[in-house]
Design an enzyme around this catalytic site. Structure first.
Site, mmCIF file in Angstrom:
data_model
loop_
_atom_site.group_PDB
_atom_site.id
_atom_site.type_symbol
_atom_site.label_atom_id
_atom_site.label_comp_id
_atom_site.label_asym_id
_atom_site.label_seq_id
_atom_site.Cartn_x
_atom_site.Cartn_y
_atom_site.Cartn_z
ATOM 1 N N HIS A 203 0.791 -1.234 0.000
ATOM 2 C CA HIS A 203 0.000 0.000 0.000
ATOM 3 C C HIS A 203 0.822 1.284 0.000
ATOM 4 O O HIS A 203 0.266 2.359 -0.061
ATOM 5 C CB HIS A 203 -0.925 0.030 1.223
ATOM 6 C CG HIS A 203 -0.188 0.327 2.505
ATOM 7 N ND1 HIS A 203 0.544 -0.624 3.164
ATOM 8 C CD2 HIS A 203 -0.049 1.477 3.215
ATOM 9 C CE1 HIS A 203 1.085 -0.085 4.246
ATOM 10 N NE2 HIS A 203 0.757 1.178 4.301
HETATM 11 C C1 UD1 Z 1 -1.603 5.763 5.649
HETATM 12 C C2 UD1 Z 1 -0.235 6.221 6.129
HETATM 13 C C3 UD1 Z 1 0.732 5.076 6.045
HETATM 14 C C4 UD1 Z 1 0.218 3.858 6.770
HETATM 15 C C5 UD1 Z 1 -1.172 3.505 6.278
HETATM 16 C C6 UD1 Z 1 -1.735 2.374 7.107
HETATM 17 C C7 UD1 Z 1 0.365 8.569 5.678
HETATM 18 C C8 UD1 Z 1 1.166 9.472 4.832
HETATM 19 N N1 UD1 Z 1 0.283 7.298 5.273
HETATM 20 O O1 UD1 Z 1 -1.471 5.399 4.279
HETATM 21 O O2 UD1 Z 1 1.954 5.460 6.631
HETATM 22 O O3 UD1 Z 1 1.082 2.794 6.508
HETATM 23 O O4 UD1 Z 1 -2.019 4.640 6.418
HETATM 24 O O5 UD1 Z 1 -2.649 1.618 6.394
HETATM 25 O O6 UD1 Z 1 -0.162 8.984 6.666
HETATM 26 N N2 UD1 Z 1 -8.764 4.975 1.855
HETATM 27 C C9 UD1 Z 1 -10.031 4.472 1.882
HETATM 28 N N3 UD1 Z 1 -10.588 4.213 3.109
HETATM 29 C C10 UD1 Z 1 -9.943 4.424 4.281
HETATM 30 C C11 UD1 Z 1 -8.655 4.934 4.227
HETATM 31 C C12 UD1 Z 1 -8.082 5.210 3.012
HETATM 32 O O7 UD1 Z 1 -10.664 4.287 0.853
HETATM 33 O O8 UD1 Z 1 -10.506 4.150 5.355
HETATM 34 C C13 UD1 Z 1 -8.150 5.254 0.533
HETATM 35 C C14 UD1 Z 1 -8.513 6.625 -0.003
HETATM 36 O O9 UD1 Z 1 -8.536 6.563 -1.397
HETATM 37 C C15 UD1 Z 1 -7.320 7.455 0.398
HETATM 38 C C16 UD1 Z 1 -6.194 6.459 0.224
HETATM 39 O O10 UD1 Z 1 -6.749 5.207 0.650
HETATM 40 O O11 UD1 Z 1 -7.130 8.574 -0.413
HETATM 41 C C17 UD1 Z 1 -4.995 6.782 1.055
HETATM 42 O O12 UD1 Z 1 -5.331 6.923 2.426
HETATM 43 P P1 UD1 Z 1 -4.342 7.702 3.398
HETATM 44 O O13 UD1 Z 1 -4.834 7.618 4.797
HETATM 45 O O14 UD1 Z 1 -4.069 9.058 2.877
HETATM 46 O O15 UD1 Z 1 -2.993 6.912 3.229
HETATM 47 P P2 UD1 Z 1 -2.720 5.362 3.342
HETATM 48 O O16 UD1 Z 1 -2.238 4.892 2.020
HETATM 49 O O17 UD1 Z 1 -3.852 4.663 3.989
HETATM 50 N N1 UDP Z 2 -3.292 -5.695 9.120
HETATM 51 C C1 UDP Z 2 -4.580 -6.159 9.354
HETATM 52 N N2 UDP Z 2 -5.338 -6.525 8.269
HETATM 53 C C2 UDP Z 2 -4.879 -6.456 6.995
HETATM 54 C C3 UDP Z 2 -3.560 -5.980 6.779
HETATM 55 C C4 UDP Z 2 -2.805 -5.595 7.860
HETATM 56 O O1 UDP Z 2 -5.015 -6.254 10.499
HETATM 57 O O2 UDP Z 2 -5.598 -6.815 6.067
HETATM 58 C C5 UDP Z 2 -2.504 -5.228 10.278
HETATM 59 C C6 UDP Z 2 -1.126 -5.850 10.412
HETATM 60 O O3 UDP Z 2 -1.182 -7.002 11.218
HETATM 61 C C7 UDP Z 2 -0.330 -4.735 11.069
HETATM 62 C C8 UDP Z 2 -0.975 -3.473 10.539
HETATM 63 O O4 UDP Z 2 -2.259 -3.853 10.080
HETATM 64 O O5 UDP Z 2 -0.490 -4.735 12.473
HETATM 65 C C9 UDP Z 2 -0.140 -2.904 9.433
HETATM 66 O O6 UDP Z 2 -0.832 -1.900 8.803
HETATM 67 P P1 UDP Z 2 -0.378 -1.288 7.416
HETATM 68 O O7 UDP Z 2 0.438 -2.272 6.672
HETATM 69 O O8 UDP Z 2 -1.591 -0.742 6.787
HETATM 70 O O9 UDP Z 2 0.497 -0.019 7.869
HETATM 71 P P2 UDP Z 2 2.032 0.179 8.236
HETATM 72 O O10 UDP Z 2 2.394 -0.737 9.319
HETATM 73 O O11 UDP Z 2 2.813 -0.039 6.977
HETATM 74 O O12 UDP Z 2 2.090 1.603 8.645
#
Ligand code: UD1
Ligand code: UDP
Length: 363
Positions: A203
């Protein structure tokens, strides 16, 4: 009343803050629990609050999908208002998301001390928004809870002003607290089409927002010498749909795409898989927990988790198809002996952090 404010906003923050919330309750420290609204889908947010049996947030916002700048600015606005209204004695944030930096900046403005959990991680890759967020948050925090000595060294080298404590990572606490429950409750294996499989997630913006890398990943999973279980992050699903690749990928016989899973199901899949292929940060750490112990191929150019690499659990394999496929094959054919100890601690990080808070702030 003097309180500690715990702020979460995304899936990994909820998971990693859960042991802190529990430890604060046990220490009878009054708590204000806040969801700053960065993640908003049920399966990226509320399902974790429910499964991890956290209290309903005292304050919860929705910020929706804006650009990074707008998202950060919106969260600053909410958090500034809330901090003025509630005046906590300390604000705790975890990790490196936009919500973390936004909350830390709002608290700084109001001269409320910030405690940064998981301080000091560095990928040294400025393409990553997370690298900006964690560096800036570290420099405005009063208390820096570094998970490891490497993280502590990073902070010392940068001469941060706050006090540094090495505590371990609360994600190990979370794995230990939840895996036994997961093994009892989760039914996910009934829905998995394969007996043996690799577990994949992807992601990171610098990966999935780059069409070449995104295509590489999908081709890699389709051609891998082992079936791939792939719980898909909404960001990635959107990119695949925008680029008209999603339907094709869904047809691949080697990939089983799942929606973002709850924590209990995901823990069971980590425990059962042959290897993990991921660009996630938290998963690199969880794989080192003694009750999981899985090899991780990090599909990125860098990692801010060098401890996972040094201890032999993780390998940074880049984002090119041939390199990732080669690494998958090698991991299958020559399984590595993995250590029995995690470099991220023994599962008592939250207890240590809360003890420090109690002493520092005289709760
Ligand atoms: C964010 C964090 C990342 C973390 C991740 C955990 C930043 C810069 N990035 O990335 O470090 O690893 O969360 O998963 O803060 N979206 C949905 N539904 C949701 C959330 C997101 O549809 O509930 C989609 C939307 O299109 C949104 C995109 O995901 O624009 C990105 O979401 P965003 O929270 O900006 O960043 P993540 O890629 O989730
Ligand atoms: N995780 C989860 N369900 C999923 C994918 C990840 O519960 O389908 C959990 C995983 O065990 C870990 C956390 O989400 O604890 C990691 O989140 P993510 O990879 O989105 O973010 P990051 O750690 O890279 O910030």
């Amino acid at each position: 009343m003097e309180t500690v404010m715990v702020v979460v906003g995304t899936r990994p923050e909820i998971i990693k803050m859960a042991p802190i919330v529990r430890a604060l309750h046990e220490s009878k420290i009054p708590l204000i629990f806040v969801h700053c609204g960065q993640h908003y889908d049920y399966n990226m947010s509320q399902q974790f609050i429910e499964q991890l049996e956290l209290p309903t947030p005292d304050y919860a916002y929705k910020v929706k999908a804006y650009s990074q700048g707008t998202q950060t600015a919106r969260i600053i606005t909410h958090m500034e208002r809330l901090l003025k209204k509630t005046s906590p004695k300390l604000v705790l944030v975890e990790g490196d998301t936009n919500g973390v930096l936004a909350t830390a900046l709002a608290a700084l403005e109001l001269q409320i001390p910030v405690g940064h959990i998981e301080a000091g991680l560095r990928s040294f890759d400025l393409r990553m928004p997370e690298e900006h967020n964690r560096r800036l948050t570290d420099h405005v925090s009063t208390y820096l809870f570094a998970p490891t000595e490497i993280a502590e060294k990073n902070l010392k080298r940068e001469n941060v002003w706050g006090k540094i404590y090495v505590t371990g990572n609360t994600v190990i606490d979370a794995v230990i607290q939840h895996l036994p429950i997961a093994e009892k409750k989760s039914k996910i294996l009934e829905y998995i089409n394969f007996e043996t499989f690799a577990l994949a997630t992807a992601h990171r913006a610098e990966n999935v927002d780059d069409l070449i890398v995104l295509e590489n990943f999908m081709e890699t999973f389709a051609e891998a010498p082992i079936p791939v279980i792939y719980p898909m992050h909404p960001r990635t699903k959107k990119r695949l749909q925008q680029n008209r690749i999603y339907t094709k990928i869904k047809k691949s016989k080697n990939i089983q795409i799942l929606p973002p899973l709850g924590y209990l199901d995901f823990l069971v899949l980590m425990k059962k898989c042959e290897m993990i292929v991921t660009d996630s940060g938290g998963i690199q750490e969880e794989a080192t927990a003694p009750c999981i112990r899985k090899p991780v191929l990090v599909i990125r150019l860098s990692t801010e988790r060098p401890e996972a690499v040094k201890s032999g659990f993780a390998e940074v394999v880049g984002t090119e198809k041939h390199r990732i496929l080669k690494a998958i094959k090698r991991t299958l054919e020559h399984p590595r002996e993995l250590p029995r100890k995690s470099p991220y601690g023994d599962g008592n990080a939250a207890e240590k952090i809360v003890k420090i808070i109690k002493e520092e702030l005289a709760f």
